[in-house]
Design a protein around this motif. Structure first.
Motif, PDB file in Angstrom:
ATOM      1  N   PHE A  78      23.157  58.100  36.631  1.00  0.00           N
ATOM      2  CA  PHE A  78      21.681  58.410  37.133  1.00  0.00           C
ATOM      3  C   PHE A  78      20.970  59.191  36.022  1.00  0.00           C
ATOM      4  CE2 PHE A  78      18.355  60.938  39.194  1.00  0.00           C
ATOM      5  CZ  PHE A  78      17.646  59.799  39.599  1.00  0.00           C
ATOM      6  N   ASN A  79      19.923  58.886  35.435  1.00  0.00           N
ATOM      7  CA  ASN A  79      19.180  59.587  34.359  1.00  0.00           C
ATOM      8  C   ASN A  79      18.013  60.219  34.911  1.00  0.00           C
ATOM      9  OD1 ASN A  79      20.359  57.233  32.213  1.00  0.00           O
ATOM     10  ND2 ASN A  79      20.430  59.381  31.586  1.00  0.00           N
ATOM     11  N   ILE A  84      17.694  62.641  29.874  1.00  0.00           N
ATOM     12  CA  ILE A  84      17.506  61.676  28.795  1.00  0.00           C
ATOM     13  C   ILE A  84      17.152  62.674  27.410  1.00  0.00           C
ATOM     14  CG2 ILE A  84      16.373  59.767  27.492  1.00  0.00           C
ATOM     15  CD1 ILE A  84      16.074  58.711  30.588  1.00  0.00           C
ATOM     16  N   ALA A  85      16.232  63.474  27.428  1.00  0.00           N
ATOM     17  CA  ALA A  85      15.825  64.197  26.364  1.00  0.00           C
ATOM     18  C   ALA A  85      16.984  65.203  25.838  1.00  0.00           C
ATOM     19  CB  ALA A  85      14.653  65.107  26.660  1.00  0.00           C
ATOM     20  N   SER A  86      17.854  65.789  26.904  1.00  0.00           N
ATOM     21  CA  SER A  86      18.917  66.532  26.435  1.00  0.00           C
ATOM     22  C   SER A  86      19.826  65.491  25.861  1.00  0.00           C
ATOM     23  CB  SER A  86      19.537  67.301  27.474  1.00  0.00           C
ATOM     24  OG  SER A  86      18.245  68.091  28.064  1.00  0.00           O
ATOM     25  N   TRP A  87      20.386  64.373  26.350  1.00  0.00           N
ATOM     26  CA  TRP A  87      21.201  63.534  25.646  1.00  0.00           C
ATOM     27  C   TRP A  87      20.737  63.227  24.317  1.00  0.00           C
ATOM     28  CZ3 TRP A  87      21.892  58.810  23.494  1.00  0.00           C
ATOM     29  CH2 TRP A  87      23.128  58.455  23.493  1.00  0.00           C
ATOM     30  N   TYR A  92      22.315  62.917  18.960  1.00  0.00           N
ATOM     31  CA  TYR A  92      21.637  62.649  17.754  1.00  0.00           C
ATOM     32  C   TYR A  92      21.031  63.753  17.154  1.00  0.00           C
ATOM     33  CZ  TYR A  92      21.978  57.943  19.992  1.00  0.00           C
ATOM     34  OH  TYR A  92      22.317  56.668  20.186  1.00  0.00           O
ATOM     35  N   GLY A  93      21.274  64.993  17.516  1.00  0.00           N
ATOM     36  CA  GLY A  93      20.706  66.310  16.914  1.00  0.00           C
ATOM     37  C   GLY A  93      19.243  66.460  16.653  1.00  0.00           C
ATOM     38  N   GLN A  94      18.510  65.664  17.481  1.00  0.00           N
ATOM     39  CA  GLN A  94      17.056  65.693  17.330  1.00  0.00           C
ATOM     40  C   GLN A  94      16.303  66.113  18.536  1.00  0.00           C
ATOM     41  OE1 GLN A  94      14.544  62.007  17.077  1.00  0.00           O
ATOM     42  NE2 GLN A  94      16.332  60.977  16.689  1.00  0.00           N
ATOM     43  N   GLU A  95      15.218  66.738  18.662  1.00  0.00           N
ATOM     44  CA  GLU A  95      14.488  67.162  19.736  1.00  0.00           C
ATOM     45  C   GLU A  95      13.389  66.062  20.003  1.00  0.00           C
ATOM     46  OE1 GLU A  95      14.105  69.740  22.972  1.00  0.00           O
ATOM     47  OE2 GLU A  95      14.869  70.683  21.191  1.00  0.00           O
ATOM     48  N   PRO A  96      13.773  65.078  21.025  1.00  0.00           N
ATOM     49  CA  PRO A  96      12.538  64.150  21.199  1.00  0.00           C
ATOM     50  C   PRO A  96      11.501  64.896  21.914  1.00  0.00           C
ATOM     51  CG  PRO A  96      14.133  64.160  22.950  1.00  0.00           C
ATOM     52  CD  PRO A  96      14.792  65.208  21.894  1.00  0.00           C
ATOM     53  N   GLU A  97      10.351  64.163  21.965  1.00  0.00           N
ATOM     54  CA  GLU A  97       9.213  64.559  22.766  1.00  0.00           C
ATOM     55  C   GLU A  97       9.221  63.988  24.022  1.00  0.00           C
ATOM     56  OE1 GLU A  97       4.157  63.276  22.547  1.00  0.00           O
ATOM     57  OE2 GLU A  97       5.473  62.992  20.684  1.00  0.00           O
ATOM     58  N   LEU A  98       8.679  65.101  24.867  1.00  0.00           N
ATOM     59  CA  LEU A  98       8.506  64.802  26.429  1.00  0.00           C
ATOM     60  C   LEU A  98       7.230  64.573  26.614  1.00  0.00           C
ATOM     61  CD1 LEU A  98      11.208  67.144  28.223  1.00  0.00           C
ATOM     62  CD2 LEU A  98      10.990  64.489  28.467  1.00  0.00           C
ATOM     63  N   GLN A  99       6.778  63.673  27.406  1.00  0.00           N
ATOM     64  CA  GLN A  99       5.547  63.365  28.066  1.00  0.00           C
ATOM     65  C   GLN A  99       5.702  63.525  29.281  1.00  0.00           C
ATOM     66  OE1 GLN A  99       3.864  59.748  26.827  1.00  0.00           O
ATOM     67  NE2 GLN A  99       3.321  60.346  24.872  1.00  0.00           N
ATOM     68  N   LEU A 100       5.004  64.537  30.260  1.00  0.00           N
ATOM     69  CA  LEU A 100       5.174  64.691  31.499  1.00  0.00           C
ATOM     70  C   LEU A 100       4.078  64.508  32.526  1.00  0.00           C
ATOM     71  CD1 LEU A 100       7.315  68.078  30.721  1.00  0.00           C
ATOM     72  CD2 LEU A 100       8.143  65.823  31.451  1.00  0.00           C
ATOM     73  N   GLU A 105       4.859  59.521  32.349  1.00  0.00           N
ATOM     74  CA  GLU A 105       6.345  60.071  31.887  1.00  0.00           C
ATOM     75  C   GLU A 105       7.074  59.287  31.129  1.00  0.00           C
ATOM     76  OE1 GLU A 105       5.521  59.434  35.028  1.00  0.00           O
ATOM     77  OE2 GLU A 105       5.234  61.150  36.222  1.00  0.00           O
ATOM     78  N   ALA A 106       7.552  60.023  29.935  1.00  0.00           N
ATOM     79  CA  ALA A 106       8.184  59.248  28.839  1.00  0.00           C
ATOM     80  C   ALA A 106       9.079  60.029  27.913  1.00  0.00           C
ATOM     81  CB  ALA A 106       7.328  58.341  28.114  1.00  0.00           C
ATOM     82  N   VAL A 107      10.016  59.854  27.245  1.00  0.00           N
ATOM     83  CA  VAL A 107      10.576  60.511  26.215  1.00  0.00           C
ATOM     84  C   VAL A 107      10.557  59.709  24.933  1.00  0.00           C
ATOM     85  CG1 VAL A 107      13.034  61.274  25.315  1.00  0.00           C
ATOM     86  CG2 VAL A 107      12.512  61.261  27.813  1.00  0.00           C
ATOM     87  N   ILE A 108       9.906  60.262  23.848  1.00  0.00           N
ATOM     88  CA  ILE A 108       9.790  59.763  22.684  1.00  0.00           C
ATOM     89  C   ILE A 108      10.689  59.988  21.558  1.00  0.00           C
ATOM     90  CG2 ILE A 108       7.772  59.092  20.853  1.00  0.00           C
ATOM     91  CD1 ILE A 108       5.754  59.554  23.179  1.00  0.00           C
ATOM     92  N   ALA A 109      11.360  59.452  20.937  1.00  0.00           N
ATOM     93  CA  ALA A 109      12.258  59.411  19.985  1.00  0.00           C
ATOM     94  C   ALA A 109      12.194  58.729  18.680  1.00  0.00           C
ATOM     95  CB  ALA A 109      13.711  59.545  20.592  1.00  0.00           C
ATOM     96  N   SER A 110      12.564  59.154  17.522  1.00  0.00           N
ATOM     97  CA  SER A 110      12.827  58.310  16.300  1.00  0.00           C
ATOM     98  C   SER A 110      14.170  57.869  16.346  1.00  0.00           C
ATOM     99  CB  SER A 110      12.218  59.208  15.139  1.00  0.00           C
ATOM    100  OG  SER A 110      12.547  58.378  14.048  1.00  0.00           O
ATOM    101  N   LEU A 111      14.687  56.559  16.298  1.00  0.00           N
ATOM    102  CA  LEU A 111      16.054  56.324  16.216  1.00  0.00           C
ATOM    103  C   LEU A 111      16.342  55.361  15.237  1.00  0.00           C
ATOM    104  CD1 LEU A 111      16.112  55.807  20.092  1.00  0.00           C
ATOM    105  CD2 LEU A 111      16.972  57.914  19.128  1.00  0.00           C
ATOM    106  N   THR A 112      17.499  55.179  14.934  1.00  0.00           N
ATOM    107  CA  THR A 112      18.102  54.143  14.074  1.00  0.00           C
ATOM    108  C   THR A 112      18.383  52.739  15.065  1.00  0.00           C
ATOM    109  OG1 THR A 112      20.347  54.705  14.008  1.00  0.00           O
ATOM    110  CG2 THR A 112      18.989  55.701  12.199  1.00  0.00           C
TER     111      THR A 112
END
Length: 151
Positions: A78-79, A84-87, A92-100, A105-112
């Motif tokens: 269960f997420n 998710i942002a902490s994971w 991946y060592g990057q701080e994603p953006e949280l939209q609250l 609500e969402a998590v925004i991240a730059s991923l390969t």
């Protein structure tokens, strides 16, 4: 049945975060398993203050399942949005953006592509990852992780 045919081991979000927090140690699977079983783990001085004895308890309760999770991956039971942002931060060592904002609500991240694939495999049911696949495996693309259904 091969390990690729086995259903993924399910971990709690907290257990997954604890496991991911050990990535910076650079231990290969064998060393990580040996250290966890021996209780030979570092003291966490991060903002999370993880208690690594939890991993030893988890490994002792079901050694085969824990080994499968370490060697072949896992799925989170269960997420939560912040989980998710902490994971992403730990994996991946990057701080994603949280939209609250309520309803958005969402998590925004730059991923390969590889990070995107792993994130999709790890997320619990009820979450969707939206975004365009990058043109090459090394390129990053912005992804939005959001609830599948909004209340």
């Amino acid at each position: 049945m091969s390990t690729s045919e086995l259903p993924p081991i399910k971990l709690s979000q907290w257990d997954a975060l604890i496991l991911e927090s050990l990535n910076p140690q650079g231990w290969h699977a064998d060393e990580l398993l040996q250290r966890v079983h021996a209780g030979n783990l570092p003291v966490d001085d991060s903002k999370f203050k993880f208690d690594y004895t939890r991993l030893t308890e988890l490994a002792d309760s079901d050694p085969a399942a824990f080994e499968q999770a370490v060697r072949h991956g896992y799925q989170i039971k269960f997420n939560t949005l912040r989980g998710i942002a902490s994971w992403i931060l730990l994996a991946y060592g990057q701080e994603p953006e949280l939209q609250l904002e309520p309803g958005h609500e969402a998590v925004i991240a730059s991923l390969t592509a590889q990070e995107h694939s792993r994130l999709n495999a790890v997320l619990s049911y009820g979450w969707v990852v939206r975004g365009e696949q990058p043109a090459s495996a090394e390129a990053r693309s912005t992804y939005v992780i959001e609830p599948l259904v909004r209340a």
